[in-house]
Write an enzyme that holds these catalytic residues in place. Structure first.
Site, PDB file in Angstrom:
ATOM      1  N   CYS A 117       0.857  -1.310   0.180  1.00 23.24           N
ATOM      2  CA  CYS A 117       0.033  -0.063  -0.009  1.00 23.24           C
ATOM      3  C   CYS A 117       1.242   1.214  -0.258  1.00 23.24           C
ATOM      4  O   CYS A 117       1.151   1.394  -0.810  1.00 23.24           O
ATOM      5  CB  CYS A 117      -0.945   0.111   1.184  1.00 23.24           C
ATOM      6  SG  CYS A 117      -2.457   1.107   0.831  1.00 23.24           S
ATOM      7  N   HIS A 217      -3.555  -4.650  -0.536  1.00 21.74           N
ATOM      8  CA  HIS A 217      -2.992  -5.471   1.778  1.00 21.74           C
ATOM      9  C   HIS A 217      -3.226  -6.630   2.346  1.00 21.74           C
ATOM     10  O   HIS A 217      -3.714  -7.105   2.380  1.00 21.74           O
ATOM     11  CB  HIS A 217      -4.394  -4.724   2.952  1.00 21.74           C
ATOM     12  CG  HIS A 217      -3.904  -3.131   3.402  1.00 21.74           C
ATOM     13  ND1 HIS A 217      -2.920  -3.094   4.026  1.00 21.74           N
ATOM     14  CD2 HIS A 217      -4.348  -2.394   2.630  1.00 21.74           C
ATOM     15  CE1 HIS A 217      -2.954  -1.707   4.087  1.00 21.74           C
ATOM     16  NE2 HIS A 217      -3.653  -1.242   3.157  1.00 21.74           N
ATOM     17  N   GLU A 219      -2.412  -8.015   3.854  1.00 26.72           N
ATOM     18  CA  GLU A 219      -2.084  -8.887   5.655  1.00 26.72           C
ATOM     19  C   GLU A 219      -3.452  -8.765   5.924  1.00 26.72           C
ATOM     20  O   GLU A 219      -3.858  -8.869   6.965  1.00 26.72           O
ATOM     21  CB  GLU A 219      -1.196  -8.299   5.565  1.00 26.72           C
ATOM     22  CG  GLU A 219      -0.787  -6.754   6.414  1.00 26.72           C
ATOM     23  CD  GLU A 219      -0.651  -5.694   5.478  1.00 26.72           C
ATOM     24  OE1 GLU A 219      -0.801  -4.794   6.067  1.00 26.72           O
ATOM     25  OE2 GLU A 219      -1.268  -5.933   4.436  1.00 26.72           O
TER      26      GLU A 219
END
Length: 243
Positions: A117, A217, A219
């Site tokens: 990001c 993202h 994660e």
């Protein structure tokens, strides 16, 4: 033999002005650290705003790889932009300076980097690229006016055949993102290797150095299972090739 050291670089670990955002950022950091450790990395976390330029460079010196996570918009003076753009929030200039320098040094040394990001955008700015400052109210890349845990938006990206990212994820990938800015003019020796349906560059790779940035993202708790581990695999592969 000791595990290779991965420096996970965040903007800050303290946002008293934005507690909900900080809690969500801490969750993403926690998941990134846990996945990295499970992949065999010895992990240290660097908060660039607190450490500053000198402290961040010192803390990451000797790291085998860098993982640069998300956060605030990069201050526009770092890429020749103007302030006062739509959606502009607080900036963290000390973090900007430090993270940009970390990426530049990594490219010089051949240290593997994965940017996520904001980290993806930091890579571009560090190498002389620019950013689209605001995607507008009709952008499909984040949900607006919702609690922070619902801000992520899912969409498909198409990945360039022959890229290192393609070797990890294939022709397409379902991604989760929350951004109102994007890569515009590419920095030196960078190429776009994934695009969204609206044409935005969603991933970049350095042509020579082991550097990869993704706008999404992996994660996030709702991300495709195994995607973060696949992307972390690019760091391990690059390190193995350099050994």
């Amino acid at each position: 033999m000791p595990a290779a050291r991965l420096s996970v670089v965040v903007v800050t670990t303290s946002r008293p002005h934005a507690p909900e955002y900080q809690r969500y950022s801490a969750l993403l950091l926690q998941r990134a650290v846990a996945a990295s450790r499970a992949e065999g990395w010895q992990v240290d976390v660097i908060a660039a705003q607190e450490a500053g330029l000198t402290g961040s460079l010192r803390a990451a010196d000797g790291s085998s790889a860098l993982l640069v996570l998300g956060g605030e918009d990069i201050a526009p003076e770092f890429y020749g932009g103007a302030r006062g753009y739509a959606g502009e929030g607080a900036h963290a200039e000390r973090a900007d300076e430090a993270q940009i320098a970390l990426v530049q040094r990594a490219v010089e040394r051949g240290t593997p980097v994965l940017g996520v990001c904001r980290g993806h955008q930091v890579i571009n700015v560090a190498l002389g690229g620019t950013l689209i400052q605001d995607l507008g109210e009709r952008s499909s890349h984040r949900h607006e006016d919702v609690p922070i845990e619902f801000v992520m938006a899912d969409h498909l990206v198409r990945i360039e055949n022959g890229s290192r990212l393609h070797a990890q994820l294939g022709d397409t990938a379902t991604t989760r993102s929350a951004h109102h800015q994007a890569v515009d003019r590419l920095g030196a020796s960078l190429r776009g290797v994934a695009t969204a349906s609206d044409g935005l560059v969603e991933a970049i790779e350095h042509r020579d150095a082991p550097v990869l940035g993704v706008q999404w993202h992996p994660e996030d708790p709702g991300a495709v299972s195994g995607q973060l581990e696949s992307l972390l695999g690019t760091l391990a592969q690059a390190r193995a090739l350099a050994a």
